[in-house]
Design an enzyme around this catalytic site. Structure first.
Site, short mmCIF file in Angstrom:
data_model
loop_
_atom_site.label_atom_id
_atom_site.label_comp_id
_atom_site.label_asym_id
_atom_site.label_seq_id
_atom_site.Cartn_x
_atom_site.Cartn_y
_atom_site.Cartn_z
N GLU A 6 -2.29 6.09 1.39
CA GLU A 6 -1.14 5.39 0.80
C GLU A 6 0.00 6.37 0.52
OE1 GLU A 6 -1.50 2.60 1.57
OE2 GLU A 6 -2.01 1.27 -0.07
N THR A 22 7.24 0.08 2.77
CA THR A 22 6.96 0.16 1.33
C THR A 22 7.84 1.21 0.67
OG1 THR A 22 4.69 -0.57 1.67
CG2 THR A 22 5.12 0.61 -0.35
N1 HSE Z 1 2.28 -1.88 -5.47
C1 HSE Z 1 2.81 -1.47 -4.20
C2 HSE Z 1 4.27 -1.84 -4.13
C3 HSE Z 1 2.04 -2.18 -3.12
O1 HSE Z 1 4.58 -2.98 -4.47
O2 HSE Z 1 5.09 -1.00 -3.77
C4 HSE Z 1 2.51 -1.87 -1.75
O3 HSE Z 1 1.73 -2.62 -0.83
#
Ligand code: HSE
Length: 330
Positions: free
Chosen positions: A143, A195
């Site tokens: 991530e 993201t």
């Molecule tokens: N919590 C993260 C965001 C998840 O919303 O940026 C990304 O999939």
């Protein structure tokens, strides 16, 4: 770092062993729980298989159309495995084949499925040497590569299954939550939202009155899930911090949300960082109605889209066809 397997493991590398897994898509944030809540779904999922190889290091084979990097340091599954290998003897080698079915940048945990699937599969080869919490710790490196920050709200549900609360990531504190039966409708408009971009537009400071509303909703959602109180779940699916900023990146968002609720959905919102949108319903019939209206909205906008009507996946990464000879610890 301590070379745990070399010191403690009674197991040998078995070059004939092969582990096949299905790593599920996940919906992070669950509307109000930015970075702290997420759940796994039964569809879509990535397929992966892993075996030991005779030479140390990681070989990645892509068996799909996405042309993702095969250099382990640039591939999220590779980054997760590299973190795991820091705690293994240096002579270990893995060959990982990935068949992605979750489109990267879709907002349903594509990078988490790769990262979590890879380390869960490798751990099965290692006779479950590491704990689930260890796997989350390793997979968060994927991530970090994908979005610039470690977050576990896709990884944890992918590994544990069900709905998970990530109370903290440093140190890791993951709480698996029970949930009543829920139907999930997901629409993925065929645009890509990174993201990292969706995080960079967020405000770093929030007003106290908004924070109060948000933590009321998070607590309400958790209580609603644990008490199987559908009305409370519905009332708590409200996000006053993130959605107002991010929803502008998603064409049709307001229409989907409003019409889904009118059709009987409990509520929903942006899946992870988008562009996918998810809605929760109490019945399959409502979830199908929601799917139809999502299709009508995106057909009307002339935007390609995929939809899924699915349920919460309670097992996390699924093991299929593991060819492992159980060894007796020596
Ligand atoms: N919590 C993260 C965001 C998840 O919303 O940026 C990304 O999939």
């Amino acid at each position: 770092m301590e070379n745990k397997l070399a010191i403690n493991s009674p197991y040998q590398m078995d070059f004939s062993a092969l582990v096949k897994v299905e790593a599920p898509a996940t919906v992070a944030n669950m509307v109000c729980g930015f970075d702290v809540l997420g759940f796994a779904v039964n569809e879509p999922f990535d397929k992966m298989q892993i075996r030991f190889k005779e030479t140390p290091g990681i070989t990645i084979i892509n068996d799909d159309e996405y042309n993702l990097p095969t250099d382990p340091e640039k591939n999220v599954a590779g980054a997760a495995l590299l973190a795991m290998m820091e705690e293994l003897p240096s002579n270990i080698g893995f060959e990982l084949t990935i068949q992605k079915q979750i489109k990267p940048g879709s907002g349903v945990g594509s990078s988490a499925a790769s990262s979590a699937g890879a380390v869960a599969a490798a751990n099965r080869l290692l006779h479950n040497y590491f704990s689930k919490e260890d796997l989350v710790r390793f997979a968060m490196n994927g991530e970090k590569l994908a979005s610039g920050v470690k977050h576990a709200d896709n990884i944890a549900p992918c590994i544990y299954g069900g709905v998970t609360l990530i109370r903290s990531i440093f140190p890791l504190d993951i709480v698996a939550l029970t949930a009543p039966p829920l139907f999930v409708t997901i629409v993925h408009p065929q645009i890509e939202v990174k993201t990292s971009d969706a995080r960079s537009i967020l405000q770093q400071k929030v007003l106290l009155k908004d924070a109060i509303r948000q933590w009321g909703n998070i607590a309400g959602l958790v209580a609603g899930l644990l008490q199987a109180d559908y009305a409370l779940i519905g009332r708590s699916l409200e996000d006053v911090l993130i959605e107002p900023v991010r929803s502008i990146l998603i064409p049709g968002f307001d229409q989907v949300k409003q019409q889904s609720k009118e059709a009987g959905a409990l509520g929903g919102g942006i899946s992870g960082s988008g562009p996918s949108i998810f809605m929760l319903s109490e019945t399959h019939a409502t979830a199908k109605k929601v799917e139809e209206l999502m299709q009508q909205i995106y057909d009307g906008l002339g935007l390609d889209h995929h939809t899924y009507v699915t349920t919460i996946n309670h097992s996390g990464v699924r093991f299929v066809d593991s060819l492992i000879t159980e060894q007796t610890p020596s």
